[in-house]
Design a protein around this motif. Structure first.
Motif, short mmCIF file in Angstrom:
data_model
loop_
_atom_site.label_atom_id
_atom_site.label_comp_id
_atom_site.label_asym_id
_atom_site.label_seq_id
_atom_site.Cartn_x
_atom_site.Cartn_y
_atom_site.Cartn_z
N TRP A 81 0.83 -1.21 0.00
CA TRP A 81 0.00 0.00 0.00
C TRP A 81 0.87 1.26 0.00
CZ3 TRP A 81 -4.85 0.66 -1.24
CH2 TRP A 81 -5.73 -0.41 -1.15
N ILE A 82 1.97 1.21 0.73
CA ILE A 82 2.88 2.36 0.74
C ILE A 82 3.49 2.55 -0.65
CG2 ILE A 82 5.03 3.28 1.67
CD1 ILE A 82 4.41 1.83 4.28
N GLY A 83 3.92 1.45 -1.26
CA GLY A 83 4.50 1.53 -2.59
C GLY A 83 3.50 2.03 -3.63
N ALA A 84 2.27 1.51 -3.56
CA ALA A 84 1.24 1.96 -4.50
C ALA A 84 0.92 3.44 -4.30
CB ALA A 84 -0.03 1.11 -4.31
N GLY A 85 0.88 3.85 -3.05
CA GLY A 85 0.64 5.27 -2.76
C GLY A 85 1.73 6.16 -3.32
N TYR A 86 2.97 5.68 -3.24
CA TYR A 86 4.09 6.48 -3.76
C TYR A 86 3.99 6.59 -5.28
CZ TYR A 86 8.79 8.31 -4.31
OH TYR A 86 9.87 9.11 -4.63
N LEU A 87 3.63 5.49 -5.94
CA LEU A 87 3.48 5.53 -7.40
C LEU A 87 2.33 6.46 -7.80
CD1 LEU A 87 4.01 1.75 -8.18
CD2 LEU A 87 5.40 3.63 -9.07
N ALA A 88 1.24 6.44 -7.04
CA ALA A 88 0.13 7.35 -7.32
C ALA A 88 0.57 8.79 -7.14
CB ALA A 88 -1.05 7.02 -6.40
N TRP A 89 1.39 9.03 -6.12
CA TRP A 89 1.91 10.39 -5.91
C TRP A 89 2.79 10.80 -7.08
CZ3 TRP A 89 6.89 12.26 -5.58
CH2 TRP A 89 7.02 13.61 -5.17
N LEU A 90 3.61 9.87 -7.61
CA LEU A 90 4.45 10.18 -8.76
C LEU A 90 3.58 10.56 -9.97
CD1 LEU A 90 7.28 7.47 -8.71
CD2 LEU A 90 7.50 9.92 -8.27
N ALA A 91 2.44 9.87 -10.13
CA ALA A 91 1.54 10.19 -11.24
C ALA A 91 1.00 11.61 -11.11
CB ALA A 91 0.39 9.18 -11.27
N VAL A 92 0.55 11.96 -9.92
CA VAL A 92 0.02 13.31 -9.69
C VAL A 92 1.12 14.35 -9.86
CG1 VAL A 92 -1.00 14.85 -7.97
CG2 VAL A 92 -1.79 12.48 -8.16
N HIS A 93 2.30 14.06 -9.31
CA HIS A 93 3.42 14.99 -9.41
C HIS A 93 3.82 15.20 -10.87
CE1 HIS A 93 7.09 17.09 -8.28
NE2 HIS A 93 7.76 16.29 -9.09
N THR A 94 3.79 14.14 -11.67
CA THR A 94 4.15 14.25 -13.08
C THR A 94 3.20 15.19 -13.81
OG1 THR A 94 5.08 12.01 -13.12
CG2 THR A 94 4.40 12.95 -15.23
N LEU A 95 1.91 15.09 -13.54
CA LEU A 95 0.93 15.95 -14.21
C LEU A 95 1.04 17.39 -13.73
CD1 LEU A 95 -2.20 13.61 -14.25
CD2 LEU A 95 -0.61 14.11 -16.12
N ARG A 96 1.30 17.57 -12.44
CA ARG A 96 1.47 18.93 -11.92
C ARG A 96 2.73 19.56 -12.48
NH1 ARG A 96 0.80 19.08 -5.55
NH2 ARG A 96 1.10 21.29 -6.05
N ALA A 97 3.81 18.79 -12.58
CA ALA A 97 5.08 19.32 -13.09
C ALA A 97 4.96 19.69 -14.56
CB ALA A 97 6.19 18.29 -12.90
N ARG A 98 4.05 19.00 -15.28
CA ARG A 98 3.86 19.31 -16.69
C ARG A 98 3.48 20.76 -16.89
NH1 ARG A 98 -0.60 19.73 -19.89
NH2 ARG A 98 -0.28 19.34 -22.12
N SER A 99 2.64 21.28 -15.99
CA SER A 99 2.22 22.69 -16.11
C SER A 99 3.21 23.64 -15.46
CB SER A 99 0.83 22.85 -15.45
OG SER A 99 -0.12 22.04 -16.08
N ALA A 100 3.74 23.24 -14.31
CA ALA A 100 4.62 24.13 -13.55
C ALA A 100 6.00 24.26 -14.17
CB ALA A 100 4.75 23.62 -12.11
N GLU A 101 6.48 23.18 -14.88
CA GLU A 101 7.85 23.18 -15.37
C GLU A 101 7.91 23.15 -16.89
OE1 GLU A 101 9.70 19.86 -13.53
OE2 GLU A 101 9.26 20.53 -11.50
N GLN A 102 6.83 23.52 -17.57
CA GLN A 102 6.82 23.48 -19.02
C GLN A 102 7.55 24.69 -19.60
OE1 GLN A 102 2.99 22.75 -20.62
NE2 GLN A 102 3.65 22.82 -22.75
N HIS A 103 8.44 24.42 -20.55
CA HIS A 103 9.20 25.47 -21.21
C HIS A 103 8.38 26.09 -22.33
CE1 HIS A 103 13.07 23.20 -19.83
NE2 HIS A 103 12.53 23.92 -18.86
N ASP A 104 8.91 27.17 -22.89
CA ASP A 104 8.21 27.87 -23.96
C ASP A 104 8.04 26.99 -25.20
OD1 ASP A 104 8.03 30.11 -22.38
OD2 ASP A 104 9.84 31.03 -23.19
N ASP A 105 8.98 26.05 -25.43
CA ASP A 105 8.89 25.20 -26.60
C ASP A 105 8.02 23.97 -26.36
OD1 ASP A 105 10.46 23.76 -24.91
OD2 ASP A 105 12.15 23.49 -26.29
N GLY A 106 7.41 23.89 -25.17
CA GLY A 106 6.52 22.77 -24.88
C GLY A 106 7.17 21.61 -24.17
N THR A 107 8.49 21.65 -24.00
CA THR A 107 9.17 20.56 -23.33
C THR A 107 9.04 20.70 -21.82
OG1 THR A 107 11.29 21.75 -23.30
CG2 THR A 107 10.84 20.34 -25.21
#
Length: 210
Positions: A81-107
């Motif tokens: 359950w701890i491992g699954a929770g960490y993976l779920a957190w990585l999924a959320v973090h990845t989507l949040r980082a997409r907006s917060a860390e997106q460069h002008d060229d889209g990368t």
């Protein structure tokens, strides 16, 4: 009296380990996701984290800690359950980082190497299926007449780690190169965040139910 596994035993173990590590599974999917989204280097640093996780599991198996956890009621389930929770957190973090860390060229900005390494380490250490692998698989190749069991487990675990990181590295390089070829524009790399987050969520389910 020998103090190490025999050559024949090591060869048999190496062949079996190559089949296990080489067939795409959760660890391979994780490395491929990292490489596809952030490039080959990110996949390789994630691979090093996974490899270090194998060393941790080896140490726990040699010390008898892994078997002790398995004997504790709901011990491996809690780890899962701890491992699954960490993976779920990585999924959320990845989507949040997409907006917060997106460069002008889209990368998307590549996470720091230490972050990539730590994520890989935790994903491996918090996977109860990996712990069960070391509890059930490695002892089959231990022979009491060859010396201390802990020493043999250590040798076998390190051999498995070398084979695993070689396989994971190959997948990381191939995924990174393939993504570069398929990336017609920077926005495609940005879209990989959704694919990567989806892979993390699938892995979280696999940790719990498979």
């Amino acid at each position: 009296m020998g103090r190490m596994p025999s050559v024949e035993m090591l060869l048999a173990f190496a062949g079996t380990s190559l089949l296990i590590a080489g067939v795409p599974g959760p660890s391979v999917a994780y490395v491929v996701a990292r490489s596809a989204q952030h490039g080959t280097a990110a996949g390789l640093f994630s691979m090093m984290g996974l490899g270090t996780g194998v060393v941790v599991h080896t140490g726990m198996a040699a010390a008898g800690v892994a078997a002790l956890i398995a004997l504790v009621p709901m011990g491996l389930e809690i780890v899962g359950w701890i491992g699954a929770g960490y993976l779920a957190w990585l999924a959320v973090h990845t989507l949040r980082a997409r907006s917060a860390e997106q460069h002008d060229d889209g990368t998307i900005a590549v996470p720091q190497r230490g972050r990539l390494f730590l994520d890989g380490l935790l994903v491996d250490v918090l996977n109860p299926k990996t712990a069960l692998f070391f509890i059930a698989f490695l002892p089959q190749f231990v022979r009491p007449e060859r010396g201390p069991s802990a020493l043999q487990l250590g040798v076998l675990g390190l051999l498995y780690m070398l084979i695993a990181v070689t396989c994971y590295s190959t997948y990381a390089v191939l995924a990174g190169r393939l993504t570069v070829r398929l990336r017609g524009s920077g926005s495609i790399r940005s879209r990989m965040a959704f694919v990567t987050a989806g892979i993390y969520l699938v892995l979280a389910v696999v940790v719990l139910v498979v």
